[in-house]
Scaffold this motif. Structure first.
Motif, mmCIF file in Angstrom:
data_model
loop_
_atom_site.group_PDB
_atom_site.id
_atom_site.type_symbol
_atom_site.label_atom_id
_atom_site.label_comp_id
_atom_site.label_asym_id
_atom_site.label_seq_id
_atom_site.Cartn_x
_atom_site.Cartn_y
_atom_site.Cartn_z
ATOM 1 N N THR A 108 0.850 -1.173 0.000
ATOM 2 C CA THR A 108 0.000 0.000 0.000
ATOM 3 C C THR A 108 0.893 1.232 0.000
ATOM 4 O O THR A 108 1.735 1.400 0.876
ATOM 5 N N HIS A 109 0.718 2.062 -0.993
ATOM 6 C CA HIS A 109 1.550 3.267 -1.110
ATOM 7 C C HIS A 109 0.683 4.494 -0.871
ATOM 8 O O HIS A 109 -0.317 4.703 -1.544
ATOM 9 N N HIS A 110 1.095 5.289 0.083
ATOM 10 C CA HIS A 110 0.389 6.522 0.399
ATOM 11 C C HIS A 110 1.227 7.684 -0.099
ATOM 12 O O HIS A 110 2.396 7.812 0.251
ATOM 13 N N HIS A 111 0.614 8.500 -0.929
ATOM 14 C CA HIS A 111 1.300 9.685 -1.423
ATOM 15 C C HIS A 111 0.873 10.862 -0.567
ATOM 16 O O HIS A 111 -0.329 11.160 -0.473
ATOM 17 N N PRO A 112 1.819 11.520 0.051
ATOM 18 C CA PRO A 112 1.436 12.660 0.898
ATOM 19 C C PRO A 112 0.854 13.782 0.038
ATOM 20 O O PRO A 112 1.344 14.072 -1.044
ATOM 21 N N HIS A 113 -0.208 14.343 0.528
ATOM 22 C CA HIS A 113 -0.882 15.437 -0.176
ATOM 23 C C HIS A 113 -0.348 16.741 0.393
ATOM 24 O O HIS A 113 -0.433 17.003 1.589
ATOM 25 N N HIS A 114 0.199 17.548 -0.468
ATOM 26 C CA HIS A 114 0.777 18.828 -0.034
ATOM 27 C C HIS A 114 -0.294 19.905 -0.138
ATOM 28 O O HIS A 114 -0.580 20.417 -1.208
#
Length: 124
Positions: A108-114
């Protein structure tokens, strides 16, 4: 030529036992069944040499481990491992532990939301 046909090997395997038939069917499946025809013929000769019951049990054991190699089936019969308990105990199939298995969370890859980039656009 008829004796070498994949269908002939499959029919002979069906007469020897269900696991031998399944093993042969899987072995000869695919685009080029003739590429594994000699292995299927070797499996049939193993049944003649060691007996259909023993080779049938060895094929069942090999299929339980998803092992599709006639030489390994022969080793199972020679070592009398077809009589040993298989991967199923009490009717329940247990998966083998994978050597390089990772936990499901690692995929599971979580992309940080800027949020600061999306607010109003005047950062400069």
């Amino acid at each position: 030529m008829q004796q070498r046909a994949p269908e002939t090997c499959t029919r002979q395997a069906e007469r020897l036992g269900p696991a031998i038939a399944q093993f042969t069917t899987v072995l000869l499946s695919g685009t080029f069944p003739w590429a594994r025809l000699r292995q299927a013929q070797k499996l049939l000769r193993l049944a003649e040499r060691y007996g259909a019951d023993r080779v049938n049990a060895a094929c069942a054991r090999a299929l339980a481990f998803e092992l599709l190699d006639v030489r390994r089936v022969e080793k199972i019969v020679r070592a009398a491992l077809e009589r040993a308990s298989g991967p199923a105990e009490g009717g329940e199939v247990r998966p083998l532990p994978a050597r390089f298995a990772r936990a499901p969370e690692s995929f599971t890859h979580h992309h940080p939301h800027h949020e600061e980039d999306d607010d109003d656009g005047d950062d400069a």
